[in-house]
Design a protein around this motif. Structure first.
Motif, mmCIF file in Angstrom:
data_model
loop_
_atom_site.group_PDB
_atom_site.id
_atom_site.type_symbol
_atom_site.label_atom_id
_atom_site.label_comp_id
_atom_site.label_asym_id
_atom_site.label_seq_id
_atom_site.Cartn_x
_atom_site.Cartn_y
_atom_site.Cartn_z
ATOM 1 N N ALA A 73 -46.132 12.598 -36.285
ATOM 2 C CA ALA A 73 -46.492 12.893 -34.894
ATOM 3 C C ALA A 73 -47.967 12.594 -34.635
ATOM 4 O O ALA A 73 -48.315 12.026 -33.593
ATOM 5 C CB ALA A 73 -46.171 14.356 -34.575
ATOM 6 N N ILE A 74 -48.833 12.945 -35.568
ATOM 7 C CA ILE A 74 -50.267 12.669 -35.406
ATOM 8 C C ILE A 74 -50.512 11.165 -35.370
ATOM 9 O O ILE A 74 -51.290 10.669 -34.542
ATOM 10 C CB ILE A 74 -51.071 13.368 -36.526
ATOM 11 N N MET A 75 -49.818 10.413 -36.232
ATOM 12 C CA MET A 75 -49.957 8.956 -36.192
ATOM 13 C C MET A 75 -49.438 8.409 -34.863
ATOM 14 O O MET A 75 -50.038 7.499 -34.285
ATOM 15 C CB MET A 75 -49.229 8.293 -37.357
ATOM 16 N N ALA A 76 -48.338 8.954 -34.353
ATOM 17 C CA ALA A 76 -47.792 8.504 -33.060
ATOM 18 C C ALA A 76 -48.804 8.720 -31.941
ATOM 19 O O ALA A 76 -48.963 7.854 -31.070
ATOM 20 C CB ALA A 76 -46.487 9.235 -32.758
ATOM 21 N N ILE A 77 -49.490 9.842 -31.955
ATOM 22 C CA ILE A 77 -50.528 10.120 -30.944
ATOM 23 C C ILE A 77 -51.620 9.054 -31.031
ATOM 24 O O ILE A 77 -52.038 8.487 -30.008
ATOM 25 C CB ILE A 77 -51.120 11.530 -31.139
ATOM 26 N N LYS A 78 -52.084 8.763 -32.239
ATOM 27 C CA LYS A 78 -53.156 7.769 -32.427
ATOM 28 C C LYS A 78 -52.717 6.381 -31.977
ATOM 29 O O LYS A 78 -53.463 5.672 -31.301
ATOM 30 C CB LYS A 78 -53.582 7.735 -33.896
ATOM 31 N N ILE A 79 -51.496 5.981 -32.339
ATOM 32 C CA ILE A 79 -50.983 4.654 -31.954
ATOM 33 C C ILE A 79 -50.799 4.575 -30.442
ATOM 34 O O ILE A 79 -51.148 3.572 -29.814
ATOM 35 C CB ILE A 79 -49.653 4.347 -32.690
ATOM 36 N N PHE A 80 -50.274 5.637 -29.840
ATOM 37 C CA PHE A 80 -50.090 5.687 -28.389
ATOM 38 C C PHE A 80 -51.419 5.433 -27.680
ATOM 39 O O PHE A 80 -51.498 4.635 -26.741
ATOM 40 C CB PHE A 80 -49.520 7.060 -27.990
ATOM 41 N N ASN A 128 -42.936 18.834 -28.307
ATOM 42 C CA ASN A 128 -43.736 20.062 -28.199
ATOM 43 C C ASN A 128 -44.997 19.974 -29.046
ATOM 44 O O ASN A 128 -46.080 20.374 -28.599
ATOM 45 C CB ASN A 128 -42.897 21.279 -28.598
ATOM 46 N N PHE A 129 -44.874 19.468 -30.254
ATOM 47 C CA PHE A 129 -46.039 19.322 -31.129
ATOM 48 C C PHE A 129 -47.062 18.371 -30.500
ATOM 49 O O PHE A 129 -48.260 18.655 -30.497
ATOM 50 C CB PHE A 129 -45.616 18.800 -32.512
ATOM 51 N N ILE A 130 -46.591 17.263 -29.978
ATOM 52 C CA ILE A 130 -47.491 16.279 -29.365
ATOM 53 C C ILE A 130 -48.189 16.870 -28.148
ATOM 54 O O ILE A 130 -49.396 16.694 -27.963
ATOM 55 C CB ILE A 130 -46.716 14.985 -29.019
ATOM 56 N N LEU A 131 -47.454 17.593 -27.332
ATOM 57 C CA LEU A 131 -48.054 18.229 -26.151
ATOM 58 C C LEU A 131 -49.136 19.235 -26.545
ATOM 59 O O LEU A 131 -50.179 19.327 -25.881
ATOM 60 C CB LEU A 131 -46.980 18.912 -25.303
ATOM 61 N N LEU A 132 -48.905 19.981 -27.613
ATOM 62 C CA LEU A 132 -49.873 20.994 -28.062
ATOM 63 C C LEU A 132 -51.071 20.390 -28.780
ATOM 64 O O LEU A 132 -52.127 21.017 -28.856
ATOM 65 C CB LEU A 132 -49.192 21.999 -29.001
ATOM 66 N N ASN A 133 -50.927 19.183 -29.309
ATOM 67 C CA ASN A 133 -51.968 18.595 -30.147
ATOM 68 C C ASN A 133 -52.587 17.322 -29.591
ATOM 69 O O ASN A 133 -53.220 16.572 -30.336
ATOM 70 C CB ASN A 133 -51.407 18.337 -31.549
ATOM 71 N N SER A 134 -52.392 17.096 -28.301
ATOM 72 C CA SER A 134 -52.995 15.919 -27.672
ATOM 73 C C SER A 134 -53.138 16.179 -26.173
ATOM 74 O O SER A 134 -52.686 17.202 -25.668
ATOM 75 C CB SER A 134 -52.117 14.677 -27.896
ATOM 76 N N ASP A 135 -53.732 15.208 -25.507
ATOM 77 C CA ASP A 135 -53.839 15.289 -24.047
ATOM 78 C C ASP A 135 -52.794 14.400 -23.359
ATOM 79 O O ASP A 135 -52.899 14.112 -22.169
ATOM 80 C CB ASP A 135 -55.252 14.918 -23.590
ATOM 81 N N ILE A 136 -51.778 13.986 -24.101
ATOM 82 C CA ILE A 136 -50.708 13.163 -23.538
ATOM 83 C C ILE A 136 -49.841 14.046 -22.648
ATOM 84 O O ILE A 136 -49.397 15.113 -23.054
ATOM 85 C CB ILE A 136 -49.851 12.511 -24.652
ATOM 86 N N LYS A 137 -49.620 13.600 -21.435
ATOM 87 C CA LYS A 137 -48.827 14.372 -20.472
ATOM 88 C C LYS A 137 -47.327 14.238 -20.760
ATOM 89 O O LYS A 137 -46.854 13.210 -21.215
ATOM 90 C CB LYS A 137 -49.146 13.919 -19.057
ATOM 91 N N SER A 138 -46.609 15.279 -20.440
ATOM 92 C CA SER A 138 -45.166 15.353 -20.694
ATOM 93 C C SER A 138 -44.402 14.173 -20.100
ATOM 94 O O SER A 138 -43.450 13.682 -20.700
ATOM 95 C CB SER A 138 -44.618 16.673 -20.143
ATOM 96 N N LYS A 139 -44.820 13.706 -18.929
ATOM 97 C CA LYS A 139 -44.089 12.626 -18.261
ATOM 98 C C LYS A 139 -44.133 11.304 -19.035
ATOM 99 O O LYS A 139 -43.339 10.413 -18.780
ATOM 100 C CB LYS A 139 -44.605 12.422 -16.840
ATOM 101 N N TYR A 140 -45.039 11.193 -20.000
ATOM 102 C CA TYR A 140 -45.139 9.978 -20.811
ATOM 103 C C TYR A 140 -44.395 10.087 -22.144
ATOM 104 O O TYR A 140 -44.363 9.129 -22.906
ATOM 105 C CB TYR A 140 -46.600 9.625 -21.072
ATOM 106 N N ILE A 141 -43.817 11.258 -22.404
ATOM 107 C CA ILE A 141 -43.073 11.457 -23.644
ATOM 108 C C ILE A 141 -41.586 11.492 -23.317
ATOM 109 O O ILE A 141 -41.105 12.394 -22.634
ATOM 110 C CB ILE A 141 -43.499 12.756 -24.356
ATOM 111 N N LEU A 142 -40.872 10.507 -23.786
ATOM 112 C CA LEU A 142 -39.435 10.398 -23.543
ATOM 113 C C LEU A 142 -38.688 10.853 -24.791
ATOM 114 O O LEU A 142 -39.017 10.422 -25.894
ATOM 115 C CB LEU A 142 -39.070 8.955 -23.204
ATOM 116 N N THR A 143 -37.705 11.703 -24.609
ATOM 117 C CA THR A 143 -36.931 12.188 -25.749
ATOM 118 C C THR A 143 -35.536 11.588 -25.730
ATOM 119 O O THR A 143 -34.900 11.504 -24.687
ATOM 120 C CB THR A 143 -36.825 13.731 -25.759
ATOM 121 N N GLU A 144 -35.088 11.179 -26.908
ATOM 122 C CA GLU A 144 -33.751 10.640 -27.090
ATOM 123 C C GLU A 144 -33.026 11.603 -28.038
ATOM 124 O O GLU A 144 -33.404 11.735 -29.189
ATOM 125 C CB GLU A 144 -33.828 9.234 -27.678
ATOM 126 N N LEU A 145 -32.007 12.296 -27.529
ATOM 127 C CA LEU A 145 -31.397 13.422 -28.244
ATOM 128 C C LEU A 145 -30.087 13.095 -28.960
ATOM 129 O O LEU A 145 -29.480 13.987 -29.557
ATOM 130 C CB LEU A 145 -31.165 14.583 -27.266
#
Length: 179
Positions: A16-23, A52-69
């Protein structure tokens, strides 16, 4: 993986931390998390735990995080992100974050399922896997290659049909059949 409260384990946190950095590095349009509710002791999907982890550990807004369940494994990650997110959102570039010991199999699976109309980069979190993980990776890759050997790369209909008929995570042999 995660615990029943949705707290990611060390490896998942590193991904998740790497995903934040790459994003941020690539000024990506979206960040996709994938994974189903695999635990019997919670209703939380791993994709949601990642979000949830990304939202708590970055400034990336929820609308930019797409979940595939729907995804239950790497094959599902590739197929369902392609058909449920990449195609509908008209995206052709993708960065896949995984662990270094899993990157070879991940690359083979994603390149096969996505076909040649997409640009995919792969990034692996540096970990030291156990020997048993490496054996599992090898066996899983051979199983994937055997299962999908008779169909063409990128053929969404044939891939879905093969998943429904032959993949034990989706055909009802281990988990509920997908329709």
């Amino acid at each position: 993986e995660m615990n029943r409260e949705g707290e990611l384990n060390k490896e998942s946190k590193a991904r998740a931390i790497m995903a934040i950095k790459i994003f941020k590095k690539y000024s990506a349009k979206y960040l996709i998390t994938s994974g189903w509710n695999y635990r019997k002791d919670t209703n939380l999907c791993i994709a949601t735990a990642f979000k949830n982890f990304i939202l708590l550990n970055s400034d990336i807004k929820s609308k930019y995080i797409l979940t595939e369940l729907n995804s239950r494994d790497t094959v599902g990650d590739a197929y369902f992100t392609k058909t449920n997110i990449m195609i509908p959102y008209n995206c052709i570039k993708l960065c896949v974050i995984t662990s270094n010991y899993h990157i070879y199999r991940t690359r083979r699976i994603f390149n096969f399922i996505y076909g040649n109309k997409y640009y995919i980069n792969f990034f692996g979190v540096k970990l030291i896997p156990s020997f048993s993980y490496l054996i599992k990776e090898f066996k899983s890759l051979k199983s994937f290659e055997n299962t999908f050997s008779k169909i063409s790369s990128g053929d969404d209909n044939a891939i879905l049909e093969t998943i429904r008929k032959n993949h034990p995570f989706y055909n009802g042999k281990i988990f509920k059949r997908i329709d």
